[in-house]
Design an enzyme around this catalytic site. Structure first.
Site, short mmCIF file in Angstrom:
data_model
loop_
_atom_site.label_atom_id
_atom_site.label_comp_id
_atom_site.label_asym_id
_atom_site.label_seq_id
_atom_site.Cartn_x
_atom_site.Cartn_y
_atom_site.Cartn_z
N GLU A 197 -4.98 6.77 -7.03
CA GLU A 197 -5.24 5.86 -8.15
C GLU A 197 -6.60 6.20 -8.75
OE1 GLU A 197 -4.66 1.83 -6.76
OE2 GLU A 197 -2.59 2.21 -6.17
N ARG A 215 0.85 -1.18 0.00
CA ARG A 215 0.00 0.00 0.00
C ARG A 215 0.89 1.24 0.00
NH1 ARG A 215 -3.14 -3.10 -1.42
NH2 ARG A 215 -5.24 -3.57 -0.63
N HIS A 273 -1.16 -1.22 -10.15
CA HIS A 273 -1.81 -1.99 -9.09
C HIS A 273 -2.31 -3.34 -9.63
CE1 HIS A 273 -3.89 -1.31 -4.97
NE2 HIS A 273 -3.57 -2.58 -5.13
#
Length: 323
Positions: A269, A240, A289
């Protein structure tokens, strides 16, 4: 029992649930086009009159849970059930099942692939080649893109859960030396050495972050730690972004304090302009991601979740028989 499934779920898993519990109603979020928000999920639960919910990314807020107190269980196809209000479910006695380690193999393989690609300058050399820069009879590519081998490197894991342990098993074959920092693991095992957090950053050739997001970890990786890294070291984050102070990491990369970084997660994001300074930097290999995005992961979370649900049902049945 009616089970509403909004997560990706293979047919075998659906059939197992229907054979055991009754009707399965499949409304996968990818078919919807995005995760269901609070209002949409409320409406879907009302329309289907579901008795249980299996979700992945949908917003299972306290309002959703309190509006459907009859739910027998909530299943979450994620490593952590962060999209569910766990306190609201606990108050109503609704069990919440999740799928830890569902993507451990996927992330571990992506780690190895991207670290090797960065160390061997694969992307840069491919771009050079497609740009028709290879002059006749020259050895420019051999000199310009000479990289390093992963074998023999020291890899330091910050957090040593399922993903870190899977990486360790893979890279031991190169071989690499594995060291880790994790306050929840008492000592080193399987030839993996437990050391201090500062020691990880001081002595590792590759520092890899595997931390959950909580009050203790947000911003935990900062300038004081990053500045301890070797100039030849690589920083990897497939966990993260918020556990790292991005300004401190960006400073280290843009000022050549470290060799580079492999990043799969970002503060925003889609990324903002500052994140794109990472993405566009020649010493960064960035992916959107996707470290845990494989077709097999969906099969893994079905197997894990069904197993946990069936175990819960068996325990309930046993208690009923005892009573």
């Amino acid at each position: 029992m009616k089970i509403l499934i909004t997560a990706p779920y293979n047919m075998q898993g659906q059939n197992q649930l229907s054979d055991k519990f009754g009707e399965v109603i499949y409304r996968e979020w990818k078919q919807h086009g995005r995760a269901y928000n609070e209002a949409e999920l409320n409406q879907l639960l009302d329309e289907t009159q579901a008795d249980a919910l299996i979700t992945e990314h949908d917003h299972v807020t306290s309002e959703v849970i309190n509006a459907h107190p009859h739910l027998r269980f909530i299943g979450v196809c994620r490593g952590t059930p962060s999209n569910v209000d766990l306190e609201a479910a606990k108050v109503l006695g609704i069990p919440v099942f999740h799928t830890p380690a569902r993507n451990a193999q996927a992330v571990a393989e992506m780690f190895v692939a991207n670290v090797i690609n960065l160390m061997r300058n694969t992307i840069a050399s491919w771009q050079w080649l497609t740009g028709k820069n290879w002059g006749e009879g020259t050895h420019t590519s051999y000199l310009q893109f000479k990289g390093n081998e992963l074998a023999g490197k020291t890899i330091g894991m910050v957090g040593f859960g399922a993903v870190g342990q899977r990486i360790a098993k893979i890279v031991t074959c190169f071989p690499c030396h594995i060291q880790f920092y994790d306050p929840y693991i008492e000592k080193g095992w399987d030839d993996y050495q437990k050391i201090s957090l500062a020691g990880i950053f001081e002595s590792s050739d590759i520092v890899s972050i595997h931390l959950p997001v909580n009050e203790q970890t947000i911003g935990m990786i900062d300038k004081s730690l990053i500045s301890k890294m070797k100039p030849s070291a690589i920083f990897v984050n497939t966990a993260r972004a918020s556990v790292v102070k991005r300004d401190d990491l960006l400073y280290a990369i843009e000022n050549n304090k470290i060799r580079g970084a492999v990043l799969d997660v970002f503060d925003f994001e889609p990324p903002d302009d500052k994140d794109y300074r990472f993405i566009n930097h020649p010493n960064v290999l960035a992916t959107p991601h996707t470290a845990g995005a494989t077709h097999e992961v969906e099969d893994h979370h079905v197997d894990i979740l069904n197993s946990r649900i069936f175990k819960w049902a068996a325990e309930l049945e046993a208690q009923k028989n005892i009573a």
